[in-house]
Design a protein around this motif. Sequence first.
Motif, PDB file in Angstrom:
ATOM      1  N   PHE A  90       0.838  -1.207   0.000  1.00 33.55           N
ATOM      2  CA  PHE A  90       0.000   0.000   0.000  1.00 33.55           C
ATOM      3  C   PHE A  90       0.872   1.256   0.000  1.00 33.55           C
ATOM      4  O   PHE A  90       0.674   2.168  -0.819  1.00 33.55           O
ATOM      5  N   LEU A  91       1.826   1.337   0.912  1.00 36.02           N
ATOM      6  CA  LEU A  91       2.662   2.534   1.025  1.00 36.02           C
ATOM      7  C   LEU A  91       3.536   2.732  -0.207  1.00 36.02           C
ATOM      8  O   LEU A  91       3.733   3.869  -0.669  1.00 36.02           O
ATOM      9  N   ARG A  92       4.068   1.656  -0.748  1.00 41.40           N
ATOM     10  CA  ARG A  92       4.971   1.793  -1.901  1.00 41.40           C
ATOM     11  C   ARG A  92       4.230   2.175  -3.178  1.00 41.40           C
ATOM     12  O   ARG A  92       4.806   2.819  -4.061  1.00 41.40           O
ATOM     13  N   ILE A  93       2.972   1.813  -3.289  1.00 42.22           N
ATOM     14  CA  ILE A  93       2.186   2.216  -4.464  1.00 42.22           C
ATOM     15  C   ILE A  93       1.778   3.684  -4.356  1.00 42.22           C
ATOM     16  O   ILE A  93       1.884   4.451  -5.323  1.00 42.22           O
ATOM     17  N   LEU A  94       1.328   4.109  -3.171  1.00 40.19           N
ATOM     18  CA  LEU A  94       0.750   5.448  -3.038  1.00 40.19           C
ATOM     19  C   LEU A  94       1.771   6.571  -2.861  1.00 40.19           C
ATOM     20  O   LEU A  94       1.600   7.663  -3.412  1.00 40.19           O
ATOM     21  N   SER A  95       2.842   6.314  -2.099  1.00 36.02           N
ATOM     22  CA  SER A  95       3.702   7.420  -1.670  1.00 36.02           C
ATOM     23  C   SER A  95       4.328   8.232  -2.811  1.00 36.02           C
ATOM     24  O   SER A  95       4.421   9.465  -2.678  1.00 36.02           O
ATOM     25  N   PRO A  96       4.755   7.651  -3.959  1.00 36.80           N
ATOM     26  CA  PRO A  96       5.323   8.514  -5.008  1.00 36.80           C
ATOM     27  C   PRO A  96       4.340   9.549  -5.538  1.00 36.80           C
ATOM     28  O   PRO A  96       4.765  10.591  -6.065  1.00 36.80           O
ATOM     29  N   PHE A  97       3.062   9.287  -5.393  1.00 32.48           N
ATOM     30  CA  PHE A  97       2.054  10.199  -5.939  1.00 32.48           C
ATOM     31  C   PHE A  97       1.663  11.304  -4.963  1.00 32.48           C
ATOM     32  O   PHE A  97       0.764  12.088  -5.242  1.00 32.48           O
ATOM     33  N   TYR A  98       2.354  11.377  -3.813  1.00 28.32           N
ATOM     34  CA  TYR A  98       2.134  12.501  -2.913  1.00 28.32           C
ATOM     35  C   TYR A  98       2.540  13.822  -3.580  1.00 28.32           C
ATOM     36  O   TYR A  98       2.000  14.876  -3.255  1.00 28.32           O
ATOM     37  N   PHE A  99       3.503  13.741  -4.500  1.00 26.13           N
ATOM     38  CA  PHE A  99       3.916  14.944  -5.220  1.00 26.13           C
ATOM     39  C   PHE A  99       2.783  15.478  -6.104  1.00 26.13           C
ATOM     40  O   PHE A  99       2.772  16.652  -6.464  1.00 26.13           O
ATOM     41  N   VAL A 100       1.843  14.616  -6.455  1.00 27.43           N
ATOM     42  CA  VAL A 100       0.706  15.021  -7.285  1.00 27.43           C
ATOM     43  C   VAL A 100      -0.432  15.553  -6.414  1.00 27.43           C
ATOM     44  O   VAL A 100      -0.901  16.686  -6.584  1.00 27.43           O
ATOM     45  N   VAL A 101      -0.877  14.753  -5.464  1.00 23.91           N
ATOM     46  CA  VAL A 101      -2.059  15.121  -4.678  1.00 23.91           C
ATOM     47  C   VAL A 101      -1.806  16.352  -3.810  1.00 23.91           C
ATOM     48  O   VAL A 101      -2.730  17.106  -3.498  1.00 23.91           O
ATOM     49  N   SER A 102      -0.550  16.599  -3.432  1.00 22.19           N
ATOM     50  CA  SER A 102      -0.246  17.776  -2.619  1.00 22.19           C
ATOM     51  C   SER A 102      -0.558  19.068  -3.367  1.00 22.19           C
ATOM     52  O   SER A 102      -1.057  20.036  -2.780  1.00 22.19           O
ATOM     53  N   VAL A 103      -0.288  19.090  -4.674  1.00 23.71           N
ATOM     54  CA  VAL A 103      -0.602  20.278  -5.474  1.00 23.71           C
ATOM     55  C   VAL A 103      -2.110  20.485  -5.540  1.00 23.71           C
ATOM     56  O   VAL A 103      -2.601  21.620  -5.466  1.00 23.71           O
ATOM     57  N   LYS A 104      -2.849  19.399  -5.671  1.00 19.10           N
ATOM     58  CA  LYS A 104      -4.317  19.495  -5.682  1.00 19.10           C
ATOM     59  C   LYS A 104      -4.838  20.135  -4.407  1.00 19.10           C
ATOM     60  O   LYS A 104      -5.714  21.012  -4.446  1.00 19.10           O
ATOM     61  N   LEU A 105      -4.300  19.737  -3.262  1.00 23.77           N
ATOM     62  CA  LEU A 105      -4.824  20.223  -1.995  1.00 23.77           C
ATOM     63  C   LEU A 105      -4.466  21.689  -1.752  1.00 23.77           C
ATOM     64  O   LEU A 105      -5.204  22.401  -1.072  1.00 23.77           O
ATOM     65  N   VAL A 106      -3.354  22.153  -2.317  1.00 28.25           N
ATOM     66  CA  VAL A 106      -3.039  23.586  -2.249  1.00 28.25           C
ATOM     67  C   VAL A 106      -3.987  24.376  -3.146  1.00 28.25           C
ATOM     68  O   VAL A 106      -4.526  25.416  -2.756  1.00 28.25           O
ATOM     69  N   ALA A 107      -4.209  23.880  -4.372  1.00 36.52           N
ATOM     70  CA  ALA A 107      -5.161  24.539  -5.279  1.00 36.52           C
ATOM     71  C   ALA A 107      -6.560  24.558  -4.671  1.00 36.52           C
ATOM     72  O   ALA A 107      -7.287  25.557  -4.765  1.00 36.52           O
ATOM     73  N   ASP A 108      -6.954  23.455  -4.017  1.00 38.43           N
ATOM     74  CA  ASP A 108      -8.250  23.410  -3.334  1.00 38.43           C
ATOM     75  C   ASP A 108      -8.321  24.471  -2.238  1.00 38.43           C
ATOM     76  O   ASP A 108      -9.381  25.062  -1.997  1.00 38.43           O
ATOM     77  N   GLY A 109      -7.191  24.697  -1.556  1.00 36.85           N
ATOM     78  CA  GLY A 109      -7.150  25.715  -0.519  1.00 36.85           C
ATOM     79  C   GLY A 109      -7.449  27.098  -1.074  1.00 36.85           C
ATOM     80  O   GLY A 109      -8.154  27.891  -0.449  1.00 36.85           O
ATOM     81  N   VAL A 110      -6.929  27.396  -2.275  1.00 35.85           N
ATOM     82  CA  VAL A 110      -7.205  28.682  -2.918  1.00 35.85           C
ATOM     83  C   VAL A 110      -8.693  28.786  -3.259  1.00 35.85           C
ATOM     84  O   VAL A 110      -9.349  29.798  -2.965  1.00 35.85           O
ATOM     85  N   LEU A 111      -9.236  27.740  -3.884  1.00 34.41           N
ATOM     86  CA  LEU A 111     -10.644  27.754  -4.282  1.00 34.41           C
ATOM     87  C   LEU A 111     -11.555  27.923  -3.066  1.00 34.41           C
ATOM     88  O   LEU A 111     -12.517  28.697  -3.092  1.00 34.41           O
ATOM     89  N   ARG A 112     -11.231  27.221  -1.986  1.00 33.32           N
ATOM     90  CA  ARG A 112     -12.059  27.293  -0.770  1.00 33.32           C
ATOM     91  C   ARG A 112     -11.950  28.684  -0.137  1.00 33.32           C
ATOM     92  O   ARG A 112     -12.948  29.262   0.282  1.00 33.32           O
ATOM     93  N   GLY A 113     -10.744  29.235  -0.072  1.00 33.29           N
ATOM     94  CA  GLY A 113     -10.563  30.561   0.508  1.00 33.29           C
ATOM     95  C   GLY A 113     -11.274  31.640  -0.285  1.00 33.29           C
ATOM     96  O   GLY A 113     -11.716  32.646   0.267  1.00 33.29           O
ATOM     97  N   ALA A 114     -11.405  31.411  -1.607  1.00 31.24           N
ATOM     98  CA  ALA A 114     -12.100  32.376  -2.461  1.00 31.24           C
ATOM     99  C   ALA A 114     -13.601  32.141  -2.493  1.00 31.24           C
ATOM    100  O   ALA A 114     -14.333  32.904  -3.135  1.00 31.24           O
ATOM    101  N   GLY A 115     -14.077  31.087  -1.827  1.00 30.10           N
ATOM    102  CA  GLY A 115     -15.504  30.778  -1.818  1.00 30.10           C
ATOM    103  C   GLY A 115     -15.985  30.127  -3.095  1.00 30.10           C
ATOM    104  O   GLY A 115     -17.196  30.043  -3.337  1.00 30.10           O
ATOM    105  N   ASP A 116     -15.060  29.599  -3.914  1.00 28.81           N
ATOM    106  CA  ASP A 116     -15.423  28.963  -5.183  1.00 28.81           C
ATOM    107  C   ASP A 116     -15.707  27.478  -4.933  1.00 28.81           C
ATOM    108  O   ASP A 116     -14.971  26.588  -5.376  1.00 28.81           O
ATOM    109  N   MET A 117     -16.798  27.209  -4.207  1.00 27.46           N
ATOM    110  CA  MET A 117     -17.058  25.854  -3.736  1.00 27.46           C
ATOM    111  C   MET A 117     -17.590  24.932  -4.823  1.00 27.46           C
ATOM    112  O   MET A 117     -17.457  23.708  -4.721  1.00 27.46           O
TER     113      MET A 117
END
Length: 453
Positions: A357-384
């Motif tokens: 499980f860990l070896r399959i998922l962990s390399p893709f943290y570099f991908v999902v982390s960008v999504k969660l930062v972008a989501d933070g911008v959308l949420r802060g702007a009220g673009d739900m």
Amino acid sequence: MNKDLTVGNPRSVLWRFSLPMFGSIIFQQLYNIADSLVAGKFVGENALAAVGNAYEITLIFIAFAFGCNIGCSVVVSRLFGSKEWGEMKSAVTTTFLASVVLCLVLMGLGFWLCPALLHLINTPEEIFADSLLYMNIYIGGLPFLFLYNVATGIFSAMGDSRTPFFFLAASSTANIFMDILFVTSFGMAVDGVAWATFLCQGVSCVLAVIAVLRRLQTVPTAEKSPLFSKKLLREISVIAIPSILQQSFISVGNIILQGIINGYGPGVMAGYSAAVKLNNMVITAFTTLGNGVSNFVAQNLGAGKNERVGKGFWAGVQMVYLLCIPIVALYLILSGNLVHLFIDNPSAEAMDTGVIFLRILSPFYFVVSVKLVADGVLRGAGDMGHFMIATFSDLILRVSLAYLFSSVLDFGSVGIWCAWPVGWIIGTLISVTFYRRGPWNSPAAALQRQMAE
């Protein structure tokens, strides 16, 4: 101390605001993994499976608490940025009152529906009683969870990320010792780790709420603010409800996944329970930093400083990547050792499950982390609206592909783990696309940036 995030170099401001959040992340995760760690090491593999099985249902309640946190935090951040102190105080008290009512409703539903939910996810008979016991104690402590989350959201909204860190550090450290005390000295099992969490959350909640109320007394207002405002409740709900739906659907998706996983027996369940806690630790870290970006964006948009949003986004990406590099290396190299922390004398099946499980998922943290930062911008702007589209796309793909890969294509449990990266990649592409199309990236915003520089 309250901090205005609308002045100073955006990168430096966001970094200083987020550094205590890094500490909070560590202690928050200690809180989350302590029950599983103590259950697996001091009670047994079935106890770990029972706590992990119940954990997926607790995420539904956490989703509601998280929604209250975000809804209040974004609105209070905007009012703080625009210096509307009276409205800000009303937003705080309105959220507290609404959260109490919502919490009481959820407690009633939780006590009533939990046995059915445990049956729904195919909980094995040998761990059913322990899972239900853990859930009942957890539900009894929901008021502490809700009010504490609202309090920390208020501190963050006012630019204070240090106070939540101090509360979390004390509470999570105490929780670990209480877990061990109840299990080893008092002879308790799953109920011991549940009661330890209940007591520690209760103390931290009371202290956090008192601190918030005292902090609000220092904010000057011309006249007494109303305790409840329908107008502000609507504004908070516009942010909170989509956030709750987002987290709830993720939780429902995880419950469906847990039902698929439970079909493979206690060994796979225990390995997954250990590994998913390690995975959730990372995802929660990214989400917490994304929340920091939300506070930064909301304050600056409230102050009319749209040109600072893009810089905040890129500063957020830099932060999550600095977090990704050591974690990915650790999970790839020491995955077996990390899984072993949760289980004393694990079966080969449990160990193999956690490592894969860990070896399959962990390399893709570099991908999902960008999504969660972008989501933070959308949420802060009220673009739900766009925020929810990106989230649901990820979730629907992960759940449907997990079933397709594991059952239809007969890849077994490995097929379930492979569904995560696919959902993350597509969800990230959608979130970043919505971020790039935001008004903060318009020609007018670009001109504002040039003038500011």
